[in-house]
Design a protein around this motif. Sequence first.
Motif, short mmCIF file in Angstrom:
data_model
loop_
_atom_site.label_atom_id
_atom_site.label_comp_id
_atom_site.label_asym_id
_atom_site.label_seq_id
_atom_site.Cartn_x
_atom_site.Cartn_y
_atom_site.Cartn_z
N ASP A 1 0.83 -1.24 0.00
CA ASP A 1 -0.05 -0.11 0.01
C ASP A 1 0.83 1.00 0.16
OD1 ASP A 1 -2.36 -1.71 0.19
OD2 ASP A 1 -2.37 -1.54 2.22
N ARG A 2 2.00 1.24 0.56
CA ARG A 2 2.92 2.29 0.85
C ARG A 2 4.23 2.51 -0.46
NH1 ARG A 2 3.17 2.61 7.05
NH2 ARG A 2 3.16 0.42 7.12
N GLN A 3 4.53 1.38 -1.15
CA GLN A 3 5.70 1.63 -1.75
C GLN A 3 5.35 1.60 -3.24
OE1 GLN A 3 8.97 1.90 -2.15
NE2 GLN A 3 9.06 2.29 0.18
N TRP A 4 6.13 2.32 -3.74
CA TRP A 4 6.19 2.61 -5.20
C TRP A 4 6.43 1.40 -5.99
CZ3 TRP A 4 10.88 3.14 -8.00
CH2 TRP A 4 10.76 3.29 -9.38
N ARG A 5 7.45 0.56 -5.51
CA ARG A 5 7.89 -0.76 -6.28
C ARG A 5 7.84 -1.69 -5.51
NH1 ARG A 5 10.85 -0.89 -10.96
NH2 ARG A 5 10.48 -3.01 -10.58
N SER A 6 6.67 -2.09 -4.90
CA SER A 6 6.60 -3.04 -3.74
C SER A 6 7.01 -4.62 -4.42
CB SER A 6 5.29 -3.22 -3.06
OG SER A 6 4.28 -3.60 -4.01
N ASP A 7 7.05 -4.71 -5.66
CA ASP A 7 7.55 -6.00 -6.22
C ASP A 7 8.82 -6.17 -5.91
OD1 ASP A 7 7.89 -3.88 -7.88
OD2 ASP A 7 8.53 -5.15 -9.54
#
Length: 116
Positions: A96-102
């Motif tokens: 929910d918070r990170q631009w590139r949570s992948d």
Amino acid sequence: MERFSGDYYVYPGATDRALRRYRAFLQPPGRRPLYPQDAECSCRGCSFDDVRHARDVLGDVLRQLPPRPRAQLEGQVRALDVRYVERTLPDPFAADRQWRSDLWWRRRIADRREAG
């Protein structure tokens, strides 16, 4: 490779800068958690204030290198990755918070400043 990369963040000297930044982040002695910080600016220079960006650059460089140099750099990055996982905390809300949570290194708890 850096000279011919079409990536804005991969330029001559970027790999060295990214490695130095990654090492510097993990340098403080002790076992207290470390918290990556957001960069104030996304320009080539300021973006390295965020250690996660340094790791992004290293990942991009690794994908572009020929096999032998890739293997050499991979060994250094892998050792730093182990320390990064040991010194940072998982963020259960990264999606929910990170631009590139992948990217696994972006799924760690961050703060406005790098302190333990």
